[in-house]
Motif scaffolding. Structure first.
Motif, PDB file in Angstrom:
ATOM      1  N   GLY A  69     -15.743  11.762  23.050  1.00 46.45           N
ATOM      2  CA  GLY A  69     -16.022  13.123  23.500  1.00 46.45           C
ATOM      3  C   GLY A  69     -14.823  13.850  24.074  1.00 46.45           C
ATOM      4  O   GLY A  69     -14.682  15.060  23.898  1.00 46.45           O
ATOM      5  N   ASP A  70     -13.959  13.103  24.761  1.00 43.10           N
ATOM      6  CA  ASP A  70     -12.793  13.760  25.367  1.00 43.10           C
ATOM      7  C   ASP A  70     -11.739  14.119  24.314  1.00 43.10           C
ATOM      8  O   ASP A  70     -10.726  14.730  24.651  1.00 43.10           O
ATOM      9  CB  ASP A  70     -12.194  12.908  26.496  1.00 43.10           C
ATOM     10  CG  ASP A  70     -11.766  11.521  26.047  1.00 43.10           C
ATOM     11  OD1 ASP A  70     -12.543  10.857  25.327  1.00 43.10           O
ATOM     12  OD2 ASP A  70     -10.657  11.080  26.421  1.00 43.10           O
ATOM     13  N   HIS A  71     -11.993  13.765  23.035  1.00 38.39           N
ATOM     14  CA  HIS A  71     -11.060  14.094  21.947  1.00 38.39           C
ATOM     15  C   HIS A  71     -11.683  14.972  20.861  1.00 38.39           C
ATOM     16  O   HIS A  71     -10.953  15.608  20.100  1.00 38.39           O
ATOM     17  CB  HIS A  71     -10.516  12.817  21.306  1.00 38.39           C
ATOM     18  CG  HIS A  71      -9.722  11.983  22.269  1.00 38.39           C
ATOM     19  ND1 HIS A  71      -8.356  11.989  22.325  1.00 38.39           N
ATOM     20  CD2 HIS A  71     -10.135  11.156  23.260  1.00 38.39           C
ATOM     21  CE1 HIS A  71      -7.949  11.195  23.303  1.00 38.39           C
ATOM     22  NE2 HIS A  71      -9.013  10.669  23.886  1.00 38.39           N
ATOM     23  N   THR A  72     -13.028  14.972  20.760  1.00 38.08           N
ATOM     24  CA  THR A  72     -13.634  15.678  19.612  1.00 38.08           C
ATOM     25  C   THR A  72     -14.830  16.567  19.949  1.00 38.08           C
ATOM     26  O   THR A  72     -15.311  17.273  19.057  1.00 38.08           O
ATOM     27  CB  THR A  72     -14.107  14.672  18.531  1.00 38.08           C
ATOM     28  OG1 THR A  72     -15.012  13.755  19.122  1.00 38.08           O
ATOM     29  CG2 THR A  72     -12.930  13.939  17.915  1.00 38.08           C
ATOM     30  N   VAL A 229      -8.496  -0.893  27.331  1.00 35.65           N
ATOM     31  CA  VAL A 229      -8.527  -0.113  26.087  1.00 35.65           C
ATOM     32  C   VAL A 229      -7.488   1.013  26.074  1.00 35.65           C
ATOM     33  O   VAL A 229      -7.392   1.766  25.108  1.00 35.65           O
ATOM     34  CB  VAL A 229      -9.936   0.477  25.805  1.00 35.65           C
ATOM     35  CG1 VAL A 229     -10.962  -0.639  25.646  1.00 35.65           C
ATOM     36  CG2 VAL A 229     -10.363   1.465  26.888  1.00 35.65           C
ATOM     37  N   HIS A 230      -6.708   1.124  27.160  1.00 36.35           N
ATOM     38  CA  HIS A 230      -5.704   2.199  27.248  1.00 36.35           C
ATOM     39  C   HIS A 230      -4.304   1.627  27.472  1.00 36.35           C
ATOM     40  O   HIS A 230      -4.125   0.412  27.532  1.00 36.35           O
ATOM     41  CB  HIS A 230      -6.074   3.169  28.380  1.00 36.35           C
ATOM     42  CG  HIS A 230      -7.234   4.051  28.042  1.00 36.35           C
ATOM     43  ND1 HIS A 230      -7.168   5.003  27.050  1.00 36.35           N
ATOM     44  CD2 HIS A 230      -8.488   4.098  28.532  1.00 36.35           C
ATOM     45  CE1 HIS A 230      -8.338   5.616  26.961  1.00 36.35           C
ATOM     46  NE2 HIS A 230      -9.166   5.084  27.844  1.00 36.35           N
ATOM     47  N   GLY A 231      -3.355   2.518  27.599  1.00 33.92           N
ATOM     48  CA  GLY A 231      -1.983   2.113  27.868  1.00 33.92           C
ATOM     49  C   GLY A 231      -1.851   1.748  29.334  1.00 33.92           C
ATOM     50  O   GLY A 231      -1.732   2.614  30.193  1.00 33.92           O
TER      51      GLY A 231
HETATM   52 ZN   LIG Z   1      -9.583   9.486  25.558  1.00 40.68          ZN
END
Ligand SMILES: [Zn+2]
Ligand SMILES: [Zn+2]
Length: 290
Positions: A69-72, A229-231
């Protein structure tokens, strides 16, 4: 400003999935001849674009790294606005106006349609009810090259050319099994600018890419947890200085201020909404906010 050869990236949102301060992901990539692409289109994108004075009708194409959601979640607004409305001399898509181009890895495109179909498949007469597809709203671009699958059906890189854009979408490790890609954008003279999307840190890939990269935008979290799941900042800070100096940390949480000194001391730069970067030099040109 305005040199036709300038390639710039304006960050409209620079924060992570749950940010209340820095805005969810949406950036404006401007290529030669002022051709504008969006990199992701998060749930706040319609309002971010409005605040920046940019109409959907000024957007040439959309790049999507992955479907969260935060991307699309701004894309339904984009699709319907262009389909139904004529603005600034650009005809509505349903009246024959140009469809925005859509560039994303084929596996990401499949998930994108799953997330948008419940709205976009309903189209007005004379079209058949429920006949809408992504292509009703966007001109989806097919990859011109792809690397063979590695270890799951979507796990390969795809390359695209459209308009002035040349980009490689490369698989990353984000949520296990989920299609998610980083973007390697050609910026001329053999150089590239790199955008992680959401990804854990692949140190070997970053080190290998560094000599021809002007700037890396890498998502970053200061929160350590199993199954990252992130950097992770703990992984990012172990990168060589030559790589760190080219990294702009983005998609961070709202506690950024608590970690800012440490990031600065290690040579990182930090993404903030309103910043514009020159992708051919990697330098931050200006900040509109504050
Ligand atoms: Zn994100
Ligand atoms: Zn994500």
């Amino acid at each position: 400003m305005g040199e036709a050869s300038n390639i710039t990236l304006q960050l409209l949102g620079a924060g992570g999935a749950f940010t209340r301060i820095f805005g969810t992901t949406c950036s404006v990539l401007t290529l030669a001849n002022d051709e504008r692409w969006l990199i992701d289109c998060g749930r706040q994108a319609p309002d971010q674009l409005h605040a920046a004075g940019i109409e959907w009708h000024a957007i040439f194409g959309q790049l999507v790294t992955h479907v969260h959601g935060d991307h699309t979640f701004g894309m339904e607004d984009f699709a319907f606005s262009r389909f139904f409305f004529t603005r600034d001399g650009v005809d509505a898509v349903r009246e024959g106006g140009p469809r925005p181009k859509l560039v994303c890895h084929s596996a990401v495109q499949e998930e994108l349609w799953e997330s948008l179909a419940s709205s976009l498949r309903y189209v007005p007469p004379p079209l058949a009810p429920k006949s809408g597809t992504l292509d009703t709203y966007f001109e989806t671009i097919a990859a011109h090259a792809s690397e063979p699958p590695i270890d799951n059906p979507w796990h390969h890189a795809e390359s695209f050319r459209a308009g002035q854009l040349s980009v490689h979408t490369t698989e990353t490790e984000h949520v296990p099994g989920k299609p998610s890609t980083a973007l390697t954008i050609e910026v001329g003279d053999g150089k590239v600018a790199w955008w992680s999307g959401d990804s854990t840190v692949d140190a070997a890939a970053l080190v290998a890419l560094e000599p021809r990269t002007t700037v890396f935008f890498h998502d970053c979290t200061f929160v350590e947890y199993p199954g990252q799941v992130h950097g992770s900042f703990a992984a990012l800070e172990k990168l060589p200085l030559s790589v760190r100096k080219k990294i702009v940390l983005m998609h961070h949480e709202d506690d950024l201020a608590d970690h800012r000194d440490r990031a600065d001391a290690l040579g990182f730069r930090v993404a903030l909404p309103g910043q514009t970067y020159d992708l051919q030099t990697g330098q931050c040109l200006a900040t509109l906010a504050d």
